[in-house]
Design an enzyme around this catalytic site. Structure first.
Site, PDB file in Angstrom:
ATOM      1  N   TYR A 318       0.839  -1.191   0.000  1.00 60.65           N
ATOM      2  CA  TYR A 318       0.000   0.000   0.000  1.00 60.65           C
ATOM      3  C   TYR A 318       0.879   1.248   0.000  1.00 60.65           C
ATOM      4  O   TYR A 318       2.049   1.220   0.385  1.00 60.65           O
ATOM      5  CB  TYR A 318      -0.949   0.017   1.203  1.00 60.65           C
ATOM      6  CG  TYR A 318      -0.293   0.193   2.549  1.00 60.65           C
ATOM      7  CD1 TYR A 318      -0.054   1.476   3.070  1.00 60.65           C
ATOM      8  CD2 TYR A 318       0.071  -0.903   3.328  1.00 60.65           C
ATOM      9  CE1 TYR A 318       0.532   1.653   4.319  1.00 60.65           C
ATOM     10  CE2 TYR A 318       0.660  -0.741   4.568  1.00 60.65           C
ATOM     11  CZ  TYR A 318       0.889   0.537   5.062  1.00 60.65           C
ATOM     12  OH  TYR A 318       1.476   0.710   6.289  1.00 60.65           O
ATOM     13  N   CYS A 319       0.282   2.352  -0.464  1.00 55.94           N
ATOM     14  CA  CYS A 319       0.943   3.662  -0.441  1.00 55.94           C
ATOM     15  C   CYS A 319      -0.151   4.723  -0.331  1.00 55.94           C
ATOM     16  O   CYS A 319      -1.307   4.398  -0.072  1.00 55.94           O
ATOM     17  CB  CYS A 319       1.820   3.877  -1.677  1.00 55.94           C
ATOM     18  SG  CYS A 319       0.915   3.845  -3.235  1.00 55.94           S
ATOM     19  N   THR A 320       0.177   5.974  -0.539  1.00 51.85           N
ATOM     20  CA  THR A 320      -0.784   7.061  -0.312  1.00 51.85           C
ATOM     21  C   THR A 320      -1.989   6.998  -1.244  1.00 51.85           C
ATOM     22  O   THR A 320      -3.136   6.957  -0.814  1.00 51.85           O
ATOM     23  CB  THR A 320      -0.096   8.430  -0.473  1.00 51.85           C
ATOM     24  OG1 THR A 320       1.027   8.494   0.394  1.00 51.85           O
ATOM     25  CG2 THR A 320      -1.062   9.565  -0.154  1.00 51.85           C
TER      26      THR A 320
END
Length: 449
Positions: A318-320
């Site tokens: 996951y990331c922003t």
């Protein structure tokens, strides 16, 4: 340029019925129709009237409301609008065909390209509506083939300036990546323009929104780069097309829930945060692996030096907003060590829209003057000096240093406003911005195996 438009369906004698066009052609035709309709209405405006009381004159009648002149135009001048639309559409196709035949990347013709068809009509909107009032910040990206990113860059700059938007937009042959802020009216027009452009094929859900405005950015920066997110890898070698399997927020939530339910007994799944250390420091998913890297361009080296962490594992990334996972998961998959690689579609931003009190705790770091946004009240970070709970970043007060610091109000009142004691004693000495305890005390590529 290739705008996904098949011009063979349009003969020189006239445009075929809109229903016979492909989806991308219909979007382009619809945009030309709206542009032509707006231009026709604008031509009927009586500019001799005082500002604030517009009126339109057409067919011997006077109209004082936008809705009235719009209804009259739609009912009475449909044939004229169709002719104007056809002419605008054919001009655009002709222009795009000529560009595809004559222009090469980075070779610009002296004559500027007219992209006015991609700029929304704002004659019915006051400048005050575009510049004042409640606003928001948009975050979006689209991976797609952009054969002339310089043209799209020029269009983006013109579009944002007309709408008084600030922010950052990166273009490359692999796509577009942007975050812009402005009033609700301006950002809505921006979304409409992006969705209408035949190249990107974006939908409303592709834009992540948060409270803010033009004040969240110092200025507007639009540019052409090698990558739309700087990983330091050739997009032709590690392509977004090799990315891991996208999971909707609900699916990702279920995966994390299953992982947490197994507790320490779960050894075949890795929940991987592919953001930078200062982002995961103030907010992250429970029981994640958060590499202590300072830049996303360090991520490939981190993977290389910690391959055993991922060997024969299922990886949940996951990331922003999702963009870093596209390339990051592609790089991880290229190592051929994982059982499966999944990524959170839409990133933390979309997850928090669906699960504001879910498994992501703390704040979400954002790359603008706000530094973070929140959906829950958890504070998982602490003050750099006294250790009390604190998660609001500010820039180091020392000149020439661009590090972020977590210093609580009490410590700031005592003058502890630099990122570290070493930087605090520098004064105004023009040393290299990374020459401080913050960077010297942390390895560039951590070993987490």
């Amino acid at each position: 340029m290739d705008w996904e438009l098949d011009t063979s369906t349009c003969n020189v004698n006239g445009l075929k019925q809109e229903k016979q066009l492909s989806a991308s052609q219909r979007r382009c035709y619809s945009f030309c129709r709206r542009k032509s309709f707006a231009a026709f209405v604008a031509s009927k405006r009586d500019d001799g009237q005082e500002e604030g009381s517009p009126r339109w004159c057409c067919c011997g009648q006077t109209f004082k409301e936008h809705s009235a002149i719009h209804k009259h135009t739609a009912r009475t001048h449909d044939a004229e609008i169709r002719q104007l639309t056809q002419a605008a559409y054919e001009r655009l196709l002709s222009q795009l065909e000529e560009e595809a035949e004559t222009q090469q990347p980075d070779e610009r013709e002296a004559e500027p390209v007219d992209f006015s068809a991609w700029i929304p009509e704002t004659g019915h909107i006051s400048e005050e509506q575009l510049q004042k009032g409640p606003g928001k910040v948009l975050l979006y990206y689209r991976y797609c083939l952009v054969e002339d990113p310089h043209l799209i860059s020029a269009w983006q700059k013109a579009l944002c300036e007309k709408l008084h938007l600030t922010g950052k937009v990166r273009l490359a042959t692999e796509g577009i990546n942007g975050t812009v802020g402005g009033t609700n009216t301006a950002t809505d027009l921006y979304i409409d323009a992006m969705r209408s452009h035949p190249l990107f094929r974006m939908e409303e859900e592709d834009f992540k929104t948060s409270d803010g405005g033009a004040e969240c950015f110092k200025d507007l920066k639009v540019g052409v780069y090698k990558e739309i997110v700087p990983m330091g890898m050739d997009p032709d070698v590690i392509s977004y097309q090799l990315a891991g399997v996208p999971l909707e927020p609900e699916e990702f939530h279920e995966e994390v829930q299953a992982l947490l339910a197994e507790g320490d007994s779960c050894s075949d799944t890795v929940l991987l945060d592919c953001r930078n250390f200062y982002e995961s420091k103030i907010g992250q998913f429970t029981q994640c692996l958060a590499p202590s890297i300072r830049k996303f361009s360090y991520f490939p080296d981190y993977v290389d030096q910690n391959l055993d962490l991922f060997r024969d594992k299922k990886v949940l990334m996951y990331c922003t907003g999702g963009i870093r996972c596209e390339r990051g998961s592609a790089y991880l998959r290229s190592k051929d060590v994982c059982k499966e690689v999944y990524q959170l579609k839409g990133g933390i931003h979309k997850y928090l829209e669906r699960f504001p009190d879910g498994f992501y705790r703390g704040k979400l770091f954002v790359f603008d003057e706000r530094y973070s946004i929140s959906s829950n009240n958890d504070v998982i970070a602490d003050c750099r000096y006294c250790g009390c709970p604190w998660d609001r970043y500010q820039l180091c007060s020392t000149a020439f240093c661009c590090q972020l610091v977590l210093s609580c109000p009490a410590c700031r009142r005592d003058g502890r406003t630099a990122c570290c004691p070493t930087c605090q004693t520098k004064g105004q000495a023009p040393l290299h911005r990374e020459e401080c305890e913050c960077t010297d005390g942390r390895p560039r590529i951590p070993q987490d195996v």
